[in-house]
Design a protein around this motif. Sequence first.
Motif, PDB file in Angstrom:
ATOM      1  N   ASN A 122       0.801  -1.227   0.000  1.00  0.00           N
ATOM      2  CA  ASN A 122       0.000   0.000   0.000  1.00  0.00           C
ATOM      3  C   ASN A 122       0.831   1.272   0.000  1.00  0.00           C
ATOM      4  OD1 ASN A 122      -2.301  -1.474  -0.177  1.00  0.00           O
ATOM      5  ND2 ASN A 122      -2.779  -1.407   2.008  1.00  0.00           N
ATOM      6  N   GLY A 123       1.955   1.243   0.700  1.00  0.00           N
ATOM      7  CA  GLY A 123       2.787   2.446   0.758  1.00  0.00           C
ATOM      8  C   GLY A 123       3.592   2.695  -0.505  1.00  0.00           C
ATOM      9  N   LEU A 124       3.542   1.754  -1.444  1.00  0.00           N
ATOM     10  CA  LEU A 124       4.342   1.885  -2.663  1.00  0.00           C
ATOM     11  C   LEU A 124       3.492   2.019  -3.919  1.00  0.00           C
ATOM     12  CD1 LEU A 124       7.082  -0.800  -1.866  1.00  0.00           C
ATOM     13  CD2 LEU A 124       7.285   1.686  -1.671  1.00  0.00           C
ATOM     14  N   PHE A 125       2.169   2.036  -3.740  1.00  0.00           N
ATOM     15  CA  PHE A 125       1.249   2.183  -4.879  1.00  0.00           C
ATOM     16  C   PHE A 125       1.490   3.547  -5.527  1.00  0.00           C
ATOM     17  CE2 PHE A 125      -2.651   1.889  -7.232  1.00  0.00           C
ATOM     18  CZ  PHE A 125      -3.020   0.549  -7.200  1.00  0.00           C
ATOM     19  N   PHE A 126       1.572   3.573  -6.849  1.00  0.00           N
ATOM     20  CA  PHE A 126       1.891   4.854  -7.517  1.00  0.00           C
ATOM     21  C   PHE A 126       0.819   5.905  -7.197  1.00  0.00           C
ATOM     22  CE2 PHE A 126      -0.869   5.854 -11.166  1.00  0.00           C
ATOM     23  CZ  PHE A 126      -1.556   4.669 -11.373  1.00  0.00           C
ATOM     24  N   GLU A 127       1.243   7.165  -7.232  1.00  0.00           N
ATOM     25  CA  GLU A 127       0.333   8.274  -6.914  1.00  0.00           C
ATOM     26  C   GLU A 127       0.117   9.142  -8.143  1.00  0.00           C
ATOM     27  OE1 GLU A 127       1.682  10.106  -2.809  1.00  0.00           O
ATOM     28  OE2 GLU A 127       3.385   9.503  -4.011  1.00  0.00           O
TER      29      GLU A 127
END
Lengths: 443, 225
Positions: A122-127
């Motif tokens: 979750n902390g690495l999902f693209f933004e």
Amino acid sequence: MLGKLRRLNQGVSKMALEESERLPSSERRRFLRSGLFTAGGAMVGGALAGIAPRALAATQYPPEIPSWTRTLGSGVVTDPYGVPSPFEKEVIRRNVPWLTADKISSISFTPLQHLKGIITPNGLFFERHHAGRPEIDPQQHRLMIHGLVERPIILSMEDLQRFPSVSQINFIECPANGGMEWRGAQLNSLQFLHGMVSCAEWTGVRLSTLLQEAGIKPEGKWLLAEGADGAAMTRSIPLEKALDDVIVAYAQNGEALRREQGYPIRLVVPGWEGNTHVKWLRRLEVGDKPWMQREETSKYTDLMPDGTAHGFTWVMEAKSVITSPCPEMPLTGNGIHQIEGLAWSGRGKVKAVDVSVDGGQNWQQAQLREPVMSKSLTRFSLEWKWDGTPALLQSRVIDETGYVQPTLTQLIEARGTNSIYHKNSIQTWQVNADGSVVNVQLS
Amino acid sequence: MFSFHKTPRLIASTCCGVLLASIPLVGAAEQTGRYGYGEPATDEQIAAWDIDIRPDGMGLPEGSGTVDEGMAIFETQCSSCHGSFGEGMGRYPKLAGGEGSLTEDRPEKTVGSFWPYASTLWDYIHRAMPFFAPQSLTDDQVYALTAYVLNLNYIVDGDFVANKETLPKVVMPNHDNFTWDDPRPVVNNDRCMKDCKEEATVSDSAAGKNLTPSTTGPLDEGITQ
């Protein structure tokens, strides 16, 4: 290699010291006496009395007994919400500063080169934000459903969670993923070239359930989805798709959505342009025509060489990329390597992936790694014996509709170089004799 | 795990559920397709949030604005990013110009050269502009800015007054150059496995271009183009 390891050890010592400073004094004395701290690094450790000579060793592998074997580790809830090992600090989202005017309306990229499996943490999902990441209080947030419906309703987040829920694993890809490369090879990095795709298990309520609750009037044909952020991002979606497999998601990989992914709720529109997966969802309106919003006219339309543009090109066509080796993960020596990568299709399941080591002259079918799911990332791998000579690695996906991923040359012939979006062509990695890997394009 | 805090309203509805427990409700939702959750949206609530504007003018509110009024607002609210004449500052969007550039190597997709509908301009200014203070403009101000940006692109004359009657009648120069049916797949490669082509030659390489931000260490702030 030794130097690197020593630097890592010193890093751990420093962290151990910092950690000890947060402890009460008695705890701190015990902590400092413990081997974890002293054995962490030869330099710092050596300054303290009573250390076994073996602890001064620069290595922790056989025949040494590792320091972490001879001490106690930290207790439970040291991190009430767990975080990755400090040794994984390079595994982060990154942005391309020159790409956008600011970081508020901008993009960050998933570090695909470091990830294993198909689920993006979750902390690495693209933004991708158009007006920054809002801070939304879920108790104050509401979803309004109105327009051509029998019963316009407003739902709280509690209301939403009372409906029957579904979970599905789907990728989300920004249609501009790879869009910097139409005119040539620019970026030498898997993360920056392809990192606008991520994949998660989404849990939420089927949009069809919610629309049935409101009751669609017979003349309803389209849906407008709108976000609650400062961009109030909107997209028109035909009801046919909305009633098919779209969900209003409140959870991502088992926990509440991350704020970057639309907390507390977002649309998940499987297989379609990332931009349609409206985040921070606040409003769904049923209408009889599309709304022709900025994000579906000025943006997210594909400009063709003749100056015309294609709109409503929602589906993300099949694409694949080799994730190991890649520019960030060069080959470490001759011998047997597992070529690994990811493939996906917005039209359904991945049927096969082929790999070439000679720039597309000859191909071998790779193995797909389970699970293989519709509109999800799928792993593939192929064992390859590298003899140390230069090579041109490529992967080519075939999806269940029979669509075969095109070459860049084919794509440019059909679409020119100005369409920005939907660049799903075959990626070529040039492997040099020293094992380094470079992003190249072939004529 | 992450149930949102319960409000008195939910507790109240739970109580009702207890009272009604003697009536068989199993499968009620399956039969009617309804669960009865949430609250009816009132006209006032819908009016406050329903801000979308369609090309046929549906959604446009009362009010109006002139090109001159728009110029004054644009100077204070918009020009720091878009430039006084919509020319765009830095990498912020250019709003005017670019006519005839869509077939060139560096197309400029502006309101005048690219946007197919004038309604989108009103809708977008109203929902998302100015960038640093979205949804802070009055309807009259949005009409005025819409008139000004259209005038910057020579789409309307200087005496144009934008309102809910005039705006849907504005025909954008690039309107006819959009298709709204996805033609793809336009390319479907052959799945050739052996001797598929001549020896591959590298035509371009990212090596040495110095465009790639750092992929290790702290986030890269430095590279500019």
